[in-house]
Design an enzyme around this catalytic site. Structure first.
Site, PDB file in Angstrom:
ATOM      1  N   ASN A   1     -12.927  -3.048   2.795  1.00  0.00           N
ATOM      2  CA  ASN A   1     -13.850  -1.923   2.944  1.00  0.00           C
ATOM      3  C   ASN A   1     -14.830  -1.926   1.770  1.00  0.00           C
ATOM      4  O   ASN A   1     -14.436  -2.170   0.627  1.00  0.00           O
ATOM      5  CB  ASN A   1     -13.078  -0.599   2.964  1.00  0.00           C
ATOM      6  CG  ASN A   1     -12.119  -0.504   4.139  1.00  0.00           C
ATOM      7  OD1 ASN A   1     -12.418  -0.988   5.224  1.00  0.00           O
ATOM      8  ND2 ASN A   1     -10.965   0.107   3.922  1.00  0.00           N
TER       9      ASN A   1
ATOM     10  N   ASP B   1       0.849  -1.189   0.000  1.00  0.00           N
ATOM     11  CA  ASP B   1       0.000   0.000   0.000  1.00  0.00           C
ATOM     12  C   ASP B   1       0.888   1.244   0.000  1.00  0.00           C
ATOM     13  O   ASP B   1       1.895   1.300   0.705  1.00  0.00           O
ATOM     14  CB  ASP B   1      -0.904  -0.014   1.241  1.00  0.00           C
ATOM     15  CG  ASP B   1      -2.048   0.979   1.140  1.00  0.00           C
ATOM     16  OD1 ASP B   1      -3.211   0.546   1.105  1.00  0.00           O
ATOM     17  OD2 ASP B   1      -1.770   2.204   1.104  1.00  0.00           O
TER      18      ASP B   1
ATOM     19  N   VAL C   1     -10.952   3.138  -3.341  1.00  0.00           N
ATOM     20  CA  VAL C   1     -10.600   2.636  -4.677  1.00  0.00           C
ATOM     21  C   VAL C   1     -11.595   1.526  -5.020  1.00  0.00           C
ATOM     22  O   VAL C   1     -11.683   0.522  -4.294  1.00  0.00           O
ATOM     23  CB  VAL C   1      -9.152   2.096  -4.726  1.00  0.00           C
ATOM     24  CG1 VAL C   1      -8.844   1.529  -6.116  1.00  0.00           C
ATOM     25  CG2 VAL C   1      -8.148   3.203  -4.374  1.00  0.00           C
TER      26      VAL C   1
ATOM     27  N   HIS D   1     -10.390  -5.087  -3.107  1.00  0.00           N
ATOM     28  CA  HIS D   1      -9.053  -5.355  -2.568  1.00  0.00           C
ATOM     29  C   HIS D   1      -9.157  -5.736  -1.103  1.00  0.00           C
ATOM     30  O   HIS D   1     -10.005  -5.232  -0.374  1.00  0.00           O
ATOM     31  CB  HIS D   1      -8.122  -4.152  -2.740  1.00  0.00           C
ATOM     32  CG  HIS D   1      -8.699  -2.868  -2.227  1.00  0.00           C
ATOM     33  ND1 HIS D   1      -9.603  -2.117  -2.941  1.00  0.00           N
ATOM     34  CD2 HIS D   1      -8.495  -2.200  -1.069  1.00  0.00           C
ATOM     35  CE1 HIS D   1      -9.931  -1.046  -2.250  1.00  0.00           C
ATOM     36  NE2 HIS D   1      -9.283  -1.070  -1.103  1.00  0.00           N
TER      37      HIS D   1
END
Ligand code: 5GP
Ligand code: ZN
Length: 114
Positions: free
Chosen positions: A87, A30, A96, A100
Site C-alpha cells: 500500500n 501482522d 505505517v 512493507h
C-alpha cells in the site's frame, strides 16, 4: 528513523513475531491479521514508501518479493497461492510509513480488493 514503528521492530526495541530475517530484511506476523497467514516483510533500512524508492533501492525492494516467495514456499502455501500487497500513501491504504510488503495466504482472495 527514531520515531518509526517498524524501525523499532527491526531494531528489536518493540517485540514482534518474527518468522524470517537476514541482514537486509525482516518478516513478522501482522498484529491484525486479514488472513490465516498474514506477514509483513520490511527492509531493515528505513524507506517511507514506494514513492521514496531510489535506483539504489532496486535490489532491496526486489528482495521483498523474493523473500515473500521463499517464505510462502517454506510455510507450504506457495502451491495453493497467496497475495502480496504494498500500500502506498493515503489513497493506497498505507498506515505505517516504513515500506512493507503484506503476504496474505490461507484463504481464497477476492478481486477487486477493497
Ligand atoms: P498498511 O496499512 O500500512 O499497509 O499496513 C500496516 C500494517 O501494520 C497493518 O496491517 C497493521 O495491522 C500492522 N501493524 C500496525 N502496528 C503493528 C505492530 O505494532 N506490530 C505488528 N506486528 N503489526 C502492526
Ligand atoms: Zn522505519
Amino acid at each position: 528513523m527514531s520515531d518509526c514503528l517498524f524501525c523499532k521492530i527491526a531494531a528489536g526495541e518493540i517485540p514482534a513475531d518474527v518468522v524470517y530475517q537476514d541482514d537486509e530484511v525482516l518478516a513478522f506476523r501482522d498484529l491484525g491479521p486479514q488472513a490465516p497467514l498474514h506477514l509483513l516483510i520490511i527492509p531493515k533500512r528505513h524507506i517511507s514508501s514506494l514513492n521514496e524508492m531510489t535506483e539504489a533501492d532496486q535490489q532491496l525492494v526486489g528482495k521483498l518479493s523474493l523473500t515473500a516467495a521463499k517464505i510462502a514456499d517454506e510455510l507450504g502455501v506457495a502451491e495453493d497461492g497467496y497475495r502480496t500487497v504494498v500500500n502506498c500513501n493515503a489513497a493506497g491504504g498505507q498506515t505505517v510509513f516504513h515500506l512493507h510488503m503484506h503476504l496474505l495466504a490461507g484463504r481464497q482472495m477476492t478481486w477487486p480488493p477493497g
